[in-house]
Design a protein around this motif. Structure first.
Motif, mmCIF file in Angstrom:
data_model
loop_
_atom_site.group_PDB
_atom_site.id
_atom_site.type_symbol
_atom_site.label_atom_id
_atom_site.label_comp_id
_atom_site.label_asym_id
_atom_site.label_seq_id
_atom_site.Cartn_x
_atom_site.Cartn_y
_atom_site.Cartn_z
ATOM 1 N N SER A 66 8.278 2.772 -21.164
ATOM 2 C CA SER A 66 9.537 3.175 -20.514
ATOM 3 C C SER A 66 9.417 4.575 -19.917
ATOM 4 N N SER A 100 14.477 6.750 -27.946
ATOM 5 C CA SER A 100 13.974 6.301 -26.637
ATOM 6 C C SER A 100 14.885 6.784 -25.505
ATOM 7 N N ALA A 101 16.192 6.747 -25.735
ATOM 8 C CA ALA A 101 17.104 7.270 -24.705
ATOM 9 C C ALA A 101 16.961 8.784 -24.603
ATOM 10 N N GLU A 132 15.724 2.575 -20.396
ATOM 11 C CA GLU A 132 16.185 1.872 -21.593
ATOM 12 C C GLU A 132 16.096 0.359 -21.452
ATOM 13 N N HIS A 136 14.555 -1.437 -24.445
ATOM 14 C CA HIS A 136 15.474 -2.210 -25.286
ATOM 15 C C HIS A 136 15.837 -3.585 -24.767
ATOM 16 N N PRO A 139 20.300 -2.789 -22.872
ATOM 17 C CA PRO A 139 21.013 -1.658 -23.489
ATOM 18 C C PRO A 139 22.461 -1.586 -23.024
ATOM 19 N N ASP A 143 23.381 4.725 -26.101
ATOM 20 C CA ASP A 143 22.395 5.722 -26.538
ATOM 21 C C ASP A 143 22.229 6.813 -25.482
#
Ligand code: MEV
Length: 313
Positions: A66, A100-101, A132, A136, A139, A143
């Motif tokens: 990502s 991750s965000a 994201e 994910h 998403p 986040d």
């Protein structure tokens, strides 16, 4: 400019994870006990340095895909040439704390800082959303919203969110199971259950709606400073999250241990299947007792966060 800096916080979802993917409201706050910083400078090739990888961006492992995509997108729109990205983080990765965000927020901010260009909240969220989606799958955007701001938020997917006054006289314990959470598969498995709902004995959508209702009740409890009522919504939310199969054994053990040690309410937070849990107490001393019990029962790290506006001043 020859160096750019960007920062973001970890986040904690108080109420509404998973249901928020289906349009239900959720309450989250930036968790400033954990932060992430990105530093970007021009380099002779595209490189990424973080705690577990130092090397070319091109050859970065799949878990960093990502980031790779985000940098490619930024570079395509603003071709500034090769850069070295250094990540410094105290947010445990894959623990439902929004790492991750947060990493995408910090990198985007650092990139614009290096360009010396202003970055609006909308632009920032759009870049992070894209990253994201890779991390994910589907998403809700909570986040990104929580890690990029400084205030608690009441969030609904696709709607402008407003800062939320989390002014309740209580303390929240956050505990890390040390087990990598699996937000992506957990979100996917809930989606599968929603799709197959007609074949299930216990339909899933009513639970998701109930989780949304509990978030609304939690909001009301907070605005009235009713700590026990807030705790009750957390406890009921956990029973539904467990039925949705997003809890796991250690989360359940820690949740029981917290209640046995005097917490008023406890639940998992974030994607689940590992990651972190939270517990609510009236006082800091009670929170400390709960932390000890959690550590005895297998938590690898604990934090105490006072709720209320003073915390975010
Ligand atoms: C993850 O922190 C929260 C989830 O609701 C997923 C999302 O909203 O994107 C599980």
């Amino acid at each position: 400019k020859n160096i750019g800096y960007g920062k973001a916080n970890g986040k904690i979802i108080l109420m509404g994870e998973h249901a928020v993917v289906y349009g239900e409201p959720a309450i989250a706050f930036p968790f400033s006990a954990t932060t992430i910083t990105a530093t970007i400078r021009p380099s002779d090739s595209f490189r990424l340095h973080c705690s577990y990888y130092k090397g070319s961006l091109e050859k970065a492992p799949f878990t960093l895909k990502s980031i790779k995509t985000l940098v490619q997108q930024l570079e395509k729109e603003y071709p500034i040439g090769p850069i070295l990205i250094e990540i410094d983080s105290t947010i445990p990765a894959e623990r439902g704390m929004g790492s991750s965000a947060a990493v995408a927020v910090a990198i985007t901010r650092a990139f614009f800082d290096l360009l010396d260009k202003p970055l609006s909240q909308e632009e920032l969220l759009a870049y992070v959303e894209h990253a994201e989606q890779i991390a994910h799958g589907n998403p809700s955007g909570i986040d990104a919203a929580a890690t990029s701001g400084n205030n608690p938020i009441y969030f609904r997917r696709g709607q402008p969110f407003t800062p939320f006054d989390l002014n309740v006289e209580a303390f929240l314990v956050v505990a890390d199971t040390g087990i990598k959470g699996q937000t992506r598969t957990a979100v996917k498995d809930v989606a599968y259950a929603v799709e197959m709902e007609h074949e299930l004995v216990e339909p899933v959508m009513p639970r998701i709606h109930r989780l949304g209702q509990l978030t609304r009740e939690a909001k009301e409890a907070i605005s009235q400073n009713q700590v026990q009522k807030l705790a009750d919504t957390m406890n009921e939310a956990q029973t539904h999250l467990k039925e949705l199969t997003v809890s796991n054994d250690l989360l359940d053990t820690l949740i029981h241990a917290a209640i046995d040690a005097g917490a008023l309410g406890a639940k998992l937070t974030g994607g689940g299947r590992g990651g972190c849990m939270i517990a609510l107490t009236n006082t800091k001393e009670e929170a400390q007792v709960v932390c000890k019990a959690l550590e005895k029962n297998g938590a690898v790290a604990t934090w105490i966060q006072g709720l209320g506006v003073h915390t975010y001043a």
